[in-house]
Structure formats: C-alpha cells, structure tokens
Design a protein around this motif. Structure first.
Motif, mmCIF file in Angstrom:
data_model
loop_
_atom_site.group_PDB
_atom_site.id
_atom_site.type_symbol
_atom_site.label_atom_id
_atom_site.label_comp_id
_atom_site.label_asym_id
_atom_site.label_seq_id
_atom_site.Cartn_x
_atom_site.Cartn_y
_atom_site.Cartn_z
ATOM 1 N N ILE A 109 1.648 1.807 -3.603
ATOM 2 C CA ILE A 109 0.500 2.400 -4.316
ATOM 3 C C ILE A 109 0.435 3.893 -4.029
ATOM 4 O O ILE A 109 0.231 4.706 -4.940
ATOM 5 C CB ILE A 109 -0.821 1.714 -3.890
ATOM 6 C CG1 ILE A 109 -0.847 0.271 -4.327
ATOM 7 C CG2 ILE A 109 -2.028 2.493 -4.384
ATOM 8 C CD1 ILE A 109 -1.587 -0.033 -5.582
ATOM 9 N N MET A 146 -4.286 -5.287 1.235
ATOM 10 C CA MET A 146 -3.224 -4.385 1.686
ATOM 11 C C MET A 146 -3.566 -3.679 2.994
ATOM 12 O O MET A 146 -2.768 -2.894 3.495
ATOM 13 C CB MET A 146 -2.945 -3.330 0.609
ATOM 14 C CG MET A 146 -2.433 -3.906 -0.677
ATOM 15 S SD MET A 146 -2.228 -2.588 -1.900
ATOM 16 C CE MET A 146 -2.313 -3.524 -3.406
ATOM 17 N N GLN A 167 -7.336 -3.283 -3.373
ATOM 18 C CA GLN A 167 -6.376 -3.070 -2.292
ATOM 19 C C GLN A 167 -6.783 -3.753 -0.994
ATOM 20 O O GLN A 167 -6.113 -3.600 0.025
ATOM 21 C CB GLN A 167 -6.208 -1.568 -2.030
ATOM 22 C CG GLN A 167 -5.650 -0.796 -3.189
ATOM 23 C CD GLN A 167 -5.471 0.667 -2.854
ATOM 24 O OE1 GLN A 167 -5.322 1.051 -1.699
ATOM 25 N NE2 GLN A 167 -5.475 1.512 -3.865
ATOM 26 N N ARG A 178 0.823 -1.215 0.000
ATOM 27 C CA ARG A 178 0.000 0.000 0.000
ATOM 28 C C ARG A 178 0.850 1.255 0.000
ATOM 29 O O ARG A 178 0.468 2.254 -0.608
ATOM 30 C CB ARG A 178 -1.019 -0.029 1.137
ATOM 31 C CG ARG A 178 -0.498 0.212 2.500
ATOM 32 C CD ARG A 178 -1.660 0.195 3.498
ATOM 33 N NE ARG A 178 -1.215 0.514 4.815
ATOM 34 C CZ ARG A 178 -1.419 -0.225 5.888
ATOM 35 N NH1 ARG A 178 -2.088 -1.365 5.802
ATOM 36 N NH2 ARG A 178 -0.982 0.166 7.067
#
Length: 155
Positions: free
Chosen positions: A37, A81, A78, A34
């Motif tokens: 990202i 994550m 996600q 994460r």
C-alpha cells in the motif's frame, strides 16, 4: 575462459543481490500488504509531486488518475495490516515504530488527515498545475506527519 568467468561472476552477483533483497522482505503477510500500500501511495504521490515540482509536464488526466488512486487507497480497510508485533523491533524488514501500537488513536487521526488531503487533491488535480501545487502541501504534510512520528529512518 575469461569471458565464461565474467558471465559466471555476473550471474553470481545477480543471485546474491536478489537474495539480499529477499532477505530484507518480511515473511509477515500483514507487513507485506501494508508495504505494498505504501509503495502505491509513493507511486501516485510521485506522479503528482513531479508535476508540482515542474520535473514532469502537467497532465490533467494523469494528475486526476493519480489523485483518484490515492483516494481509493485511503479507503482500503488496513486494520488487518497492522497487527501488534509487526513493528521494526519484532521484524527488521519494516520501519514501523512500536509507538504506533502505543498511540493508535493518533495514527488513525493521521490516517484520516491523509484521506482528507487525498480528497482535496482529487478536487484540485485536474484543474491546473497551480491548484495541484496548492493541494500538494497538505497531502505531503499528511504523509510526513505520520512518518515523522511513527516510521524509523532508513539505515
């Protein structure tokens, strides 16, 4: 002799700096993912923000590319994550507040607002700098809304 000492000192400082950077990186693969990202969001937002602020020249192709990247990033699942226990209390390498897991529906809504703002930016980015500027407010606001509520400030 002094030159060798300077080179050795510089090398030791470099190793110490790298060690300090590594020490602040999470061992948790979900946190690493994460964080990656978020770095990609920031990179692409930086491209668009630089153009919106006039810090870099407007380039329709680069703006479109950055906006397209943001849309793709918002479409990545996600969920894996964000496991419970990956907040800043449990893992000091992250700034994610425990409140995320206490109010996940709000986090999801804020994520959807980010995705919607990215799509609006995708439509505007390649038109002209004024359209880009118009879409930037909602995009920045979507990021900020989540960060203000769920991210700890930098030390």
């Amino acid at each position: 002799m002094m030159k060798k000492f300077s080179i050795l000192a510089a090398g030791l400082l470099s190793v110490a700096a790298i060690g300090a950077a590594i020490a602040h990186e999470s061992e948790n693969p979900a946190v690493k993912a994460r964080t990656s990202i978020m770095q990609l969001y920031a990179f692409n937002l930086g491209t668009l923000g630089g153009m919106a602020k006039g810090e870099t020249e407007y380039d329709a192709e680069a703006a479109t590319r950055a906006a397209n990247n943001l849309v793709v990033l918002t479409q990545i699942d996600q969920s894996a994550m964000w496991p419970a226990g990956s907040d800043n209390v449990s893992d000091p390498s992250t700034r994610a507040l425990p409140a995320i897991w206490e109010n996940f529906p709000d986090v999801a809504a804020k994520g959807q607002a980010m995705a919607d703002a990215a799509v609006a930016m995708q439509a505007a980015a390649g038109q002209d700098v004024e359209a880009l500027k118009g879409a930037m407010g909602n995009l920045g606001g979507a990021c900020s809304a989540c960060h203000k509520a769920y991210r700890a400030p930098k030390d």
